[in-house]
Design an enzyme around this catalytic site. Structure first.
Site, short mmCIF file in Angstrom:
data_model
loop_
_atom_site.label_atom_id
_atom_site.label_comp_id
_atom_site.label_asym_id
_atom_site.label_seq_id
_atom_site.Cartn_x
_atom_site.Cartn_y
_atom_site.Cartn_z
N ARG A 74 0.48 -6.57 45.00
CA ARG A 74 1.90 -6.62 45.35
C ARG A 74 2.37 -5.23 45.75
O ARG A 74 2.09 -4.24 45.07
CB ARG A 74 2.74 -7.12 44.17
N GLU A 121 9.38 -8.45 29.97
CA GLU A 121 8.74 -9.64 30.53
C GLU A 121 7.22 -9.51 30.57
O GLU A 121 6.68 -8.49 31.01
CB GLU A 121 9.25 -9.89 31.95
N ARG A 139 -0.25 -5.93 31.16
CA ARG A 139 0.92 -5.95 30.27
C ARG A 139 0.53 -6.39 28.86
O ARG A 139 1.10 -5.91 27.88
CB ARG A 139 2.00 -6.85 30.84
N SER A 164 6.26 -15.44 33.34
CA SER A 164 7.28 -16.35 33.87
C SER A 164 6.62 -17.71 34.06
O SER A 164 5.55 -17.80 34.66
CB SER A 164 7.83 -15.87 35.20
N ARG A 219 3.94 -2.09 36.01
CA ARG A 219 4.25 -2.55 37.37
C ARG A 219 3.33 -1.82 38.35
O ARG A 219 3.58 -0.69 38.74
CB ARG A 219 5.72 -2.29 37.70
#
Length: 432
Positions: A266, A353, A394, A356, A281
């Protein structure tokens, strides 16, 4: 992708629901585009009927012994009609493409179960599981722990690739692999998912079918390979969902449950300045993804099932977390309802987070052409769902932080020991 007729039938209700996620639907424009396509199709049908009649007239005239001038005139009329048909068909294609391009930009209709709002501050907490660890020392963040023990090398990663990349070394690489192996074993062994090894490069139509294009092109990495362009996958959701693009699934085989451990790529174009420290990230990270395909009417219960599977990962690791339901305006483009799982990070004194889990309803299935049929041949709609179960980086960050000890080491969660071969990461980077 939406069905234009359904949006128009919903009318103001569609406008209301999309407005909850900050999108203004123009029903007048949509009606005009839909009508243009309908008129173009009607014109083609009329011209084809007229062309058929003209061809019949040519045949009758030739058989009746009509003069060559009359026959030639009829033949010329038939040729003109064929030219008109080609032009009319081009208008059908143009009108259809314009309508499709427009529909591809309209996000999914949010469920009324999603709370109002447009930011993470508007999320509704559903539950908390586990107590955040209480330390009698100032907890260090995962970067300090990783660099002090030598299991993370962010400096050399930056030298190789620039910002937002990481390197795991020695026991760190072993720990990453152990986390992924444990998640895959859990999902395939206990939760009933089928594991796939999938391509990391996919086509534009694949990305379009699952909703990454055209909306998120700036967040994707694109590569040219001779006469075609391919995209690096941002998540295994893309190839796992697209496995059944343009297929009709037997209803009795639903739900389907798929998982895969892949790298994810990403550009993070919209996150400038956010989480620049550490491994939260990155441009490249690995993740175990969960995808479920079910009958449309079962998507609500399937979402709860998948959420439970993702939560089990953290429960087995003994990590404290909470579950929140995202606000309508903060959900992803494809989702009608999303739960976020947030893991406790002691260094930040907050939940962040880590997963999701989203119910996409029939949205992706329509775009990808995935349908179902029952034993009697009746056709049905399917829903797709996806969730992280879980991202490796994460999870590793949360393990390093929640499981740190006063001596500067890290106690490995018991369920990972069979995969790591060690129970503790010592402050000097060795293991025991």
């Amino acid at each position: 992708m939406h069905d234009a007729r359904l949006l128009l039938e919903l009318g103001d209700e569609a406008v209301r629901r999309l407005a909850r996620r900050g999108y203004q639907l123009d029903l007048v424009e949509l009606q005009e585009m839909s009508s243009r396509r309908a008129r173009a199709i009607g014109a083609v049908d009329e011209l084809r009927a007229e062309s058929k009649r003209a061809a019949a007239e040519v045949g009758r005239a030739a058989k009746s012994g009509a003069g060559s001038a009359d026959v030639d005139a009829l033949k010329e009329r038939a040729r003109e009609l064929k030219d008109h048909i080609r032009s009319a068909e081009e208008e059908v294609d143009a009108a259809g493409s314009a309508l499709r391009d427009r529909l591809l930009t309209i996000p999914n209709l949010p469920s009324d179960a999603a709370p109002d709002g447009d930011s993470d501050a508007d999320a509704v907490e559903v539950r908390r599981v586990g107590d955040p660890p209480a330390f009698d020392f100032t907890p260090r963040d995962h970067v300090e722990i990783g660099e002090a023990t030598g299991v993370l090398d962010l400096g050399r990663a930056a030298k190789l690739s620039g910002a937002r990349f990481s390197i795991a070394r020695g026991p760190g690489a072993v720990l990453e692999r152990a986390i992924a192996s444990f998640f895959l074993a859990l999902h395939t062994g206990r939760h009933g998912y089928t594991e796939f090894s999938v391509p990391y490069l996919v086509t534009g139509p694949t990305m379009t079918g699952t909703g990454q294009l055209p909306k998120f092109e700036e967040d994707l990495f694109k590569t040219g390979t001779g006469d075609r362009d391919l995209y690096l996958i941002p998540t295994a959701e893309v190839p796992l969902t697209a496995l059944h693009a343009d297929e009709i699934l037997e209803a009795e085989t639903l739900p389907r449950a798929y998982t895969s451990w892949t790298p994810c790529f990403r550009s993070e174009a919209g996150s400038y300045g956010r989480d620049t420290r550490g491994i939260l990230r990155l441009h490249q990270f690995s993740k175990v993804e969960l995808v479920r395909i079910c009958a449309a009417e079962e998507s609500d219960s399937e979402l709860e099932t998948m959420l439970g599977h993702a939560e089990t990962c953290l429960q087995e690791l003994g990590l404290a977390y909470r579950v929140v339901r995202l606000a309508a305006g903060d959900m992803g483009f494809n989702a009608r309802l999303t739960y976020d799982i947030e893991v406790w990070l002691p260094s930040q004194d907050t939940y962040r987070e880590i997963s999701s889990c989203s119910d996409c309803g029939t949205f992706q299935a329509r775009r990808s052409g995935i349908r179902s049929k029952d034993a009697q041949g009746g056709r049905g709609q399917v829903a797709t769902l996806n969730g992280s179960g879980l991202p490796i980086g994460r999870t590793m960050a949360a393990v390093l932080e929640q499981c740190q000890d006063a001596e500067g080491g890290v106690v490995v969660p018991e369920v990972l020991v069979p995969y790591t071969g060690f129970r503790r990461l010592r402050p000097d980077g060795t293991t025991e």
